[in-house]
Design a protein around this motif. Structure first.
Motif, PDB file in Angstrom:
ATOM      1  N   GLU A 193       0.846  -1.199   0.000  1.00 57.76           N
ATOM      2  CA  GLU A 193       0.000   0.000   0.000  1.00 57.76           C
ATOM      3  C   GLU A 193       0.880   1.248   0.000  1.00 57.76           C
ATOM      4  N   ALA A 194       1.881   1.233   0.841  1.00 53.53           N
ATOM      5  CA  ALA A 194       2.751   2.408   0.958  1.00 53.53           C
ATOM      6  C   ALA A 194       3.429   2.713  -0.377  1.00 53.53           C
ATOM      7  N   MET A 195       3.993   1.682  -0.995  1.00 50.69           N
ATOM      8  CA  MET A 195       4.754   1.897  -2.224  1.00 50.69           C
ATOM      9  C   MET A 195       3.862   2.293  -3.391  1.00 50.69           C
ATOM     10  N   THR A 196       2.648   1.748  -3.433  1.00 47.65           N
ATOM     11  CA  THR A 196       1.807   2.024  -4.600  1.00 47.65           C
ATOM     12  C   THR A 196       0.985   3.299  -4.458  1.00 47.65           C
ATOM     13  N   MET A 197       0.738   3.747  -3.231  1.00 44.69           N
ATOM     14  CA  MET A 197      -0.168   4.882  -3.069  1.00 44.69           C
ATOM     15  C   MET A 197       0.539   6.201  -2.780  1.00 44.69           C
ATOM     16  N   GLY A 198       1.663   6.138  -2.071  1.00 47.17           N
ATOM     17  CA  GLY A 198       2.237   7.380  -1.551  1.00 47.17           C
ATOM     18  C   GLY A 198       3.053   8.174  -2.551  1.00 47.17           C
TER      19      GLY A 198
ATOM     20  N   PRO B  14       8.811   6.682  -2.899  1.00 50.11           N
ATOM     21  CA  PRO B  14       8.933   5.222  -2.895  1.00 50.11           C
ATOM     22  C   PRO B  14      10.218   4.741  -3.576  1.00 50.11           C
ATOM     23  N   GLU B  15      10.556   5.357  -4.710  1.00 50.20           N
ATOM     24  CA  GLU B  15      11.754   4.930  -5.459  1.00 50.20           C
ATOM     25  C   GLU B  15      13.013   5.154  -4.623  1.00 50.20           C
ATOM     26  N   GLU B  16      13.078   6.320  -4.006  1.00 51.50           N
ATOM     27  CA  GLU B  16      14.242   6.676  -3.202  1.00 51.50           C
ATOM     28  C   GLU B  16      14.394   5.701  -2.021  1.00 51.50           C
TER      29      GLU B  16
END
Lengths: 374, 374
Positions: free
Chosen positions: A198-203, A220-222
């Protein structure tokens, strides 16, 4: 809409020796989708509840927009909350549930009706407006809870694990819907979750917390590519990053990492960093993401100095990819993710190449990244 | 008596015309200097003012700047008639006050009821029945749902009025709010709340029990109060009953429920008496015995006190010892959970997958929470 700013915010419960939240500094921009993530007890929900006004701030300042709101009651903060337990009003139908907050704020009937019907349309629950919560499915209830927040047109949405009561399929679906909704409403969202997917896909930005401290706040990438410490590196990514404790040595101008079953050469750029920082001869932890192991012959031929040999304890075939549980590399089991068409099987001794351009390295004592943020 | 009907009756008794006049408050105070026996506030005890040698003023009503007076010629009335006019006006004002604010009368009644309940609890007469004059015109003989609300925020002005209004909007029906100690209220909600949700629509889930319905009502009410009124608060609910017969006993049960809930489950705000049987039993064990027991079992190992194990066990027990569900909820692999449970078994000899050990560990966890904060 507005941004939210936390300045040196602490939360300490009476009778407790340590703070639950320590020196949190965050500047959440207007229309940003910020995710607070971390294991249970890390302080993410407490932080959200302080923003909501449900917990008093022990120390520090909280601004919504330019307004200092430390002493402002929750109802006057112009925020709307969606929680894990939907707590819909069981004696009211969907329409009344969504309209209640507006009724309390003395909105005109016509305005209430317009807002409720518009929100219902966005959430595709127009046909459910006359039903009571009891007659709704989990997903429908969650939509009503969102609708109740949307009609308020608040400056900030606060969401505390809103999808955790849903099954995996519905969770995936609602995840996408909330992201779309946030973009459509152009609003600031602060979202708390355990779930790193959820964190990676939404934020737009993720804040990783542990033991009440912010570990890292980044895109997320960083976070994925440049974790600042072993905790963030291990928390973000599934399966988790592999950690192998070993030593750095220099021979003939090449910097090598050595551990049980591992003897690999660092790229020149990374070698230069560890030389400059004085890590040669010292103990460090090598971090390798499962997908940075390769069994393709082309890759192996091109990387003769990064090949390791290990025993496959378990090979899990997920169809499109295969997880290999490897023994013999360092002291713990290492997981490698290879292509689903790979012919590697259980109990086989395999050679794999590590992508040395993507490795991570951490100080064995402080657990901080040696390569720092780029 | 309405309008100027009272004036006509007075004129009839006195046999002389009376004149109503509006004067400035400053004029009234100026006249005070001339009359040593007149009270300085115009509305006190049928105030009489001697405006001059020629005129007498009787205060009828006053606001911030002006006073309405009854003006008579000084020699026109005897001392007895003067007292009669004064007395009549005093009663006229008192009557007006009483009829103008039935809300205040209702508030006074519930305050009196609150005091009576408190006295009964202090005396330990839990079986006391409410005296007839406090049954709110027989309303307390109807079955109602009792909630106990305890707020953690500082009390504000007009709290009672504000809260009562909010509750009436929420329940959309008659509700009784009884103030108890500071920041503590007993709320008597209509029984129809349960009947509505039971009868109108079928649940998409299994049939709900009365306790399920009360739980969801309590959760919804708590959510509403926290977000729309005061922020953090604690709420307990009991089974519906007839307040006239059992209000004291119910309050004692609800207070004990909130006390046990806050003591054993610090982060929980909704407290349900039917879920706290074990806590009630453990709380009745004398402190030295509890301490001795904890010393004995915790001496085996400290592993039970590790935050990760504590969190794992809490979740495991809350999900009825279901391994798969617990792993899912904790976002860990099933094998990781089994590894943790095995580690616990190795170190303590207690296997929580076995019922007898699970009971023992549950008791240890509950007692640990209350002994930890000693």
């Amino acid at each position: 809409m507005a941004g939210v700013r936390l300045e040196h915010v602490y939360k300490k419960y009476p009778g407790s020796e340590t703070a639950s939240v320590t020196d949190v500094n965050l500047d959440i921009k207007d229309k940003e989708f910020l995710v607070l993530v971390g294991p249970s007890g890390c302080g993410k929900s407490t932080t959200l509840r302080m923003i909501a006004g449900l917990e008093e701030i022990s120390e520090g300042k909280l601004f919504i927009g330019e307004r200092l709101v430390n002493d402002v009651a929750p109802k006057d903060r112009d925020i709307a909350m969606v929680f894990q337990s939907y707590a819909l009003y069981p004696h009211m139908n969907v329409y009344q549930n969504m309209a209640f907050g507006l009724k309390l704020r003395k909105f005109k009937k016509a305005d209430i009706d317009k807002r409720v019907r518009e929100a219902a349309k966005i959430l595709d629950i127009e046909h459910l407006l006359d039903r009571k919560p009891k007659a709704l499915s989990g997903g429908q209830r969650q939509r009503v809870a969102l609708g109740r927040a949307i009609v308020r047109e608040p400056q900030v949405f606060l969401m505390d694990e809103p999808l955790s009561n849903l099954d995996a399929k519905l969770r995936g679906q609602m995840r996408a819907e909330i992201s779309k909704l946030a973009k459509r409403l152009e609003t600031t969202v602060i979202y708390v979750t355990h779930d790193q997917i959820e964190a990676m896909t939404m934020g737009d930005r993720i804040v990783v917390m542990k033991d009440g401290f912010i570990q890292q706040a980044a895109s997320p990438e960083e976070l994925y590519n440049n974790p600042v410490n072993m905790f963030v590196a291990g928390f973000i990514g599934a399966p988790s990053m592999n950690f192998i404790k070993g030593q750095l040595t220099e021979q003939g101008g090449a910097v090598r990492f050595k551990a049980t079953g591992v003897d690999v050469t660092l790229t020149e750029g990374r070698a230069q960093v560890v030389r400059e920082k004085g890590y040669i001869g010292k103990e460090v932890v090598l971090g390798i993401r499962p997908e940075d192991f390769h069994d393709e012959p082309v890759f192996m031929e091109a990387s003769p100095n990064s090949i390791v040999s290990a025993n496959v304890e378990v090979a899990e075939n997920l169809g499109h990819e295969k997880y290999l549980y490897l023994a013999g590399l360092g002291s713990d089991t290492v997981i490698a993710r290879v292509d689903g068409r790979s012919t590697i099987k259980e109990a086989q001794n395999v050679k794999l190449a590590i992508d040395m351009n993507k490795i991570h390295m951490f100080d064995a004592a402080t657990e901080l990244s040696v390569f720092e943020n780029k | 008596m309405s309008g100027t009907q009272w004036k006509e009756q007075l004129e009839h008794i006195l046999g002389s015309p009376l004149r109503l006049k509006q004067i400035k408050l400053t004029e009234w105070h100026k006249a005070t200097a001339l009359s040593a026996d007149s009270p300085s506030s115009p509305v006190q005890s049928g105030a009489v003012k001697v405006a001059s040698d020629q005129w007498l003023w009787f205060a009828v009503q006053a606001d911030g700047n002006s006073v309405e007076v009854l003006e008579l010629k000084n020699g026109e009335v005897t001392e007895t008639e003067r007292n009669l006019i004064s007395w009549s006006l005093l009663h006229l004002r008192q009557g007006k006050r009483a009829s103008a604010s039935p809300a205040h009368e209702a508030e006074r009644l519930v305050e009196e009821l609150g005091n009576w309940i408190q006295e009964a609890i202090d005396k330990g007469t839990l079986q006391s029945e409410v005296p007839d004059h406090l049954t709110a015109g027989g309303r307390l003989f109807a079955k109602m749902i009792p909630f106990l609300l305890v707020s953690e925020q500082s009390p504000r002005k007009n709290t009672y009025v504000e809260l009562e209004k909010l509750l009436k909007s929420f329940f959309a029906e008659e509700v009784m709010l009884i103030p108890l100690k500071e920041q503590e209220w007993l709320i008597l909600g209509p029984l129809s709340l349960l009947n509505d949700t039971e009868n109108e629509e079928r649940s998409v889930e299994d049939d709900e029990t009365e306790e399920d319905l009360l739980t969801s009502m309590c959760s919804a009410l708590h959510g509403m109060l926290a977000t729309e009124w005061i922020g953090e608060c604690h709420l307990a609910v009991a089974h519906p009953n007839t307040p006239a017969k059992s209000i004291v006993e119910t309050l004692a049960l609800l207070r004990e429920t909130v006390y046990l809930g806050r003591k054993f489950h610090v982060s929980v705000n909704i407290h349900l008496p039917w879920l706290l049987h074990l806590e009630r039993l453990l709380n009745s064990i004398p402190e030295p015995q509890r301490g001795r027991f904890m010393e004995q079992v915790l001496n085996r190992s400290d592993v039970l006190l590790e935050p990760e194990i504590l969190m794992t066990l809490e979740t495991f027990f809350s999900l009825d010892c279901n391994v798969s569900e617990t792993a899912k909820k904790l976002y860990i692999h099933r094998n990781t959970l089994l590894y943790r449970l095995d580690k616990l078994k190795q170190e303590t000899g207690l296997d929580v997958r076995v019922f007898r050990d699970a009971v023992l560990v549950k008791i240890i966890l509950l007692l640990y929470k209350v002994t930890k904060r000693k």
